[in-house]
Design a protein around this motif. Structure first.
Motif, PDB file in Angstrom:
ATOM      1  N   MET A   1       0.848  -1.165   0.000  1.00  0.00           N
ATOM      2  CA  MET A   1       0.000   0.000   0.000  1.00  0.00           C
ATOM      3  C   MET A   1       0.900   1.236   0.000  1.00  0.00           C
ATOM      4  O   MET A   1       1.882   1.312   0.727  1.00  0.00           O
ATOM      5  N   ASN A   2       0.573   2.220  -0.809  1.00  0.00           N
ATOM      6  CA  ASN A   2       1.284   3.495  -0.872  1.00  0.00           C
ATOM      7  C   ASN A   2       0.406   4.577  -0.265  1.00  0.00           C
ATOM      8  O   ASN A   2      -0.754   4.720  -0.644  1.00  0.00           O
ATOM      9  N   ILE A   3       0.974   5.330   0.676  1.00  0.00           N
ATOM     10  CA  ILE A   3       0.241   6.404   1.348  1.00  0.00           C
ATOM     11  C   ILE A   3       1.071   7.676   1.241  1.00  0.00           C
ATOM     12  O   ILE A   3       2.279   7.657   1.479  1.00  0.00           O
ATOM     13  N   CYS A   4       0.411   8.785   0.910  1.00  0.00           N
ATOM     14  CA  CYS A   4       1.085  10.076   0.849  1.00  0.00           C
ATOM     15  C   CYS A   4       0.461  11.005   1.881  1.00  0.00           C
ATOM     16  O   CYS A   4      -0.754  11.202   1.902  1.00  0.00           O
ATOM     17  N   VAL A   5       1.301  11.565   2.740  1.00  0.00           N
ATOM     18  CA  VAL A   5       0.864  12.555   3.725  1.00  0.00           C
ATOM     19  C   VAL A   5       1.306  13.916   3.207  1.00  0.00           C
ATOM     20  O   VAL A   5       2.488  14.127   2.920  1.00  0.00           O
ATOM     21  N   VAL A   6       0.363  14.839   3.056  1.00  0.00           N
ATOM     22  CA  VAL A   6       0.678  16.173   2.554  1.00  0.00           C
ATOM     23  C   VAL A   6       0.913  17.098   3.730  1.00  0.00           C
ATOM     24  O   VAL A   6       0.026  17.327   4.548  1.00  0.00           O
ATOM     25  N   GLY A   7       2.140  17.599   3.840  1.00  0.00           N
ATOM     26  CA  GLY A   7       2.507  18.518   4.913  1.00  0.00           C
ATOM     27  C   GLY A   7       3.495  17.888   5.870  1.00  0.00           C
ATOM     28  O   GLY A   7       3.358  16.732   6.260  1.00  0.00           O
ATOM     29  N   ALA A   8       4.510  18.658   6.240  1.00  0.00           N
ATOM     30  CA  ALA A   8       5.558  18.161   7.122  1.00  0.00           C
ATOM     31  C   ALA A   8       5.590  18.928   8.441  1.00  0.00           C
ATOM     32  O   ALA A   8       6.629  19.025   9.080  1.00  0.00           O
ATOM     33  N   GLY A   9       4.433  19.451   8.823  1.00  0.00           N
ATOM     34  CA  GLY A   9       4.341  20.102  10.127  1.00  0.00           C
ATOM     35  C   GLY A   9       4.117  19.060  11.209  1.00  0.00           C
ATOM     36  O   GLY A   9       4.216  17.848  10.975  1.00  0.00           O
ATOM     37  N   VAL A  10       3.784  19.513  12.396  1.00  0.00           N
ATOM     38  CA  VAL A  10       3.613  18.596  13.514  1.00  0.00           C
ATOM     39  C   VAL A  10       2.501  17.584  13.248  1.00  0.00           C
ATOM     40  O   VAL A  10       2.634  16.403  13.573  1.00  0.00           O
ATOM     41  N   VAL A  11       1.427  17.996  12.611  1.00  0.00           N
ATOM     42  CA  VAL A  11       0.326  17.071  12.324  1.00  0.00           C
ATOM     43  C   VAL A  11       0.712  16.088  11.220  1.00  0.00           C
ATOM     44  O   VAL A  11       0.481  14.880  11.332  1.00  0.00           O
ATOM     45  N   GLY A  12       1.328  16.580  10.156  1.00  0.00           N
ATOM     46  CA  GLY A  12       1.729  15.706   9.056  1.00  0.00           C
ATOM     47  C   GLY A  12       2.740  14.661   9.477  1.00  0.00           C
ATOM     48  O   GLY A  12       2.607  13.479   9.153  1.00  0.00           O
ATOM     49  N   LEU A  13       3.771  15.077  10.212  1.00  0.00           N
ATOM     50  CA  LEU A  13       4.801  14.129  10.646  1.00  0.00           C
ATOM     51  C   LEU A  13       4.256  13.117  11.647  1.00  0.00           C
ATOM     52  O   LEU A  13       4.569  11.933  11.582  1.00  0.00           O
ATOM     53  N   THR A  14       3.419  13.589  12.566  1.00  0.00           N
ATOM     54  CA  THR A  14       2.814  12.663  13.533  1.00  0.00           C
ATOM     55  C   THR A  14       1.922  11.659  12.820  1.00  0.00           C
ATOM     56  O   THR A  14       1.940  10.461  13.128  1.00  0.00           O
ATOM     57  N   THR A  15       1.143  12.127  11.858  1.00  0.00           N
ATOM     58  CA  THR A  15       0.282  11.232  11.089  1.00  0.00           C
ATOM     59  C   THR A  15       1.112  10.195  10.347  1.00  0.00           C
ATOM     60  O   THR A  15       0.796   8.997  10.363  1.00  0.00           O
ATOM     61  N   ALA A  16       2.189  10.631   9.709  1.00  0.00           N
ATOM     62  CA  ALA A  16       3.047   9.703   8.972  1.00  0.00           C
ATOM     63  C   ALA A  16       3.659   8.656   9.903  1.00  0.00           C
ATOM     64  O   ALA A  16       3.698   7.463   9.572  1.00  0.00           O
ATOM     65  N   LEU A  17       4.119   9.078  11.058  1.00  0.00           N
ATOM     66  CA  LEU A  17       4.697   8.132  12.018  1.00  0.00           C
ATOM     67  C   LEU A  17       3.673   7.116  12.515  1.00  0.00           C
ATOM     68  O   LEU A  17       3.960   5.922  12.620  1.00  0.00           O
ATOM     69  N   GLU A  18       2.471   7.594  12.816  1.00  0.00           N
ATOM     70  CA  GLU A  18       1.422   6.683  13.291  1.00  0.00           C
ATOM     71  C   GLU A  18       0.998   5.703  12.195  1.00  0.00           C
ATOM     72  O   GLU A  18       0.762   4.523  12.468  1.00  0.00           O
ATOM     73  N   LEU A  19       0.891   6.188  10.956  1.00  0.00           N
ATOM     74  CA  LEU A  19       0.552   5.293   9.853  1.00  0.00           C
ATOM     75  C   LEU A  19       1.618   4.232   9.676  1.00  0.00           C
ATOM     76  O   LEU A  19       1.316   3.041   9.503  1.00  0.00           O
ATOM     77  N   GLN A  20       2.877   4.636   9.741  1.00  0.00           N
ATOM     78  CA  GLN A  20       3.975   3.678   9.571  1.00  0.00           C
ATOM     79  C   GLN A  20       3.997   2.666  10.710  1.00  0.00           C
ATOM     80  O   GLN A  20       4.257   1.489  10.507  1.00  0.00           O
ATOM     81  N   ARG A  21       3.685   3.121  11.919  1.00  0.00           N
ATOM     82  CA  ARG A  21       3.666   2.224  13.073  1.00  0.00           C
ATOM     83  C   ARG A  21       2.518   1.202  12.948  1.00  0.00           C
ATOM     84  O   ARG A  21       2.690   0.037  13.277  1.00  0.00           O
ATOM     85  N   GLU A  22       1.363   1.654  12.488  1.00  0.00           N
ATOM     86  CA  GLU A  22       0.195   0.771  12.383  1.00  0.00           C
ATOM     87  C   GLU A  22       0.217  -0.113  11.138  1.00  0.00           C
ATOM     88  O   GLU A  22      -0.304  -1.219  11.148  1.00  0.00           O
TER      89      GLU A  22
END
Length: 66
Positions: A1-22
């Motif tokens: 699965m390929n996922i793209c998170v738009v934005g590298a602020g606190v919300v974007g990075l946290t979202t990316a980390l949580e997605l990668q963890r899950e």
């Protein structure tokens, strides 16, 4: 699965980390126009608790007692 998170602020990075963890097998890509030290917005912020200017709907919520 390929996922793209738009934005590298606190919300974007946290979202990316949580997605990668899950979703360990997912390919998570962060898309941002810049990745530098000075990319912090002057108007957006990740607020984790109320500051001294916080005013809640009731005195109980607004109270700053320690």
């Amino acid at each position: 699965m390929n996922i793209c998170v738009v934005g590298a602020g606190v919300v974007g990075l946290t979202t990316a980390l949580e997605l990668q963890r899950e979703m360990r097998n997912a390919n998570v890509t962060i898309l941002s126009d810049r990745f530098e030290q000075d990319t912090c917005s002057d108007v957006a912020a990740g607020l984790f608790r109320p500051g001294t200017s916080f005013s809640g709907p009731t005195e109980e919520i607004t109270s700053h007692d320690s």
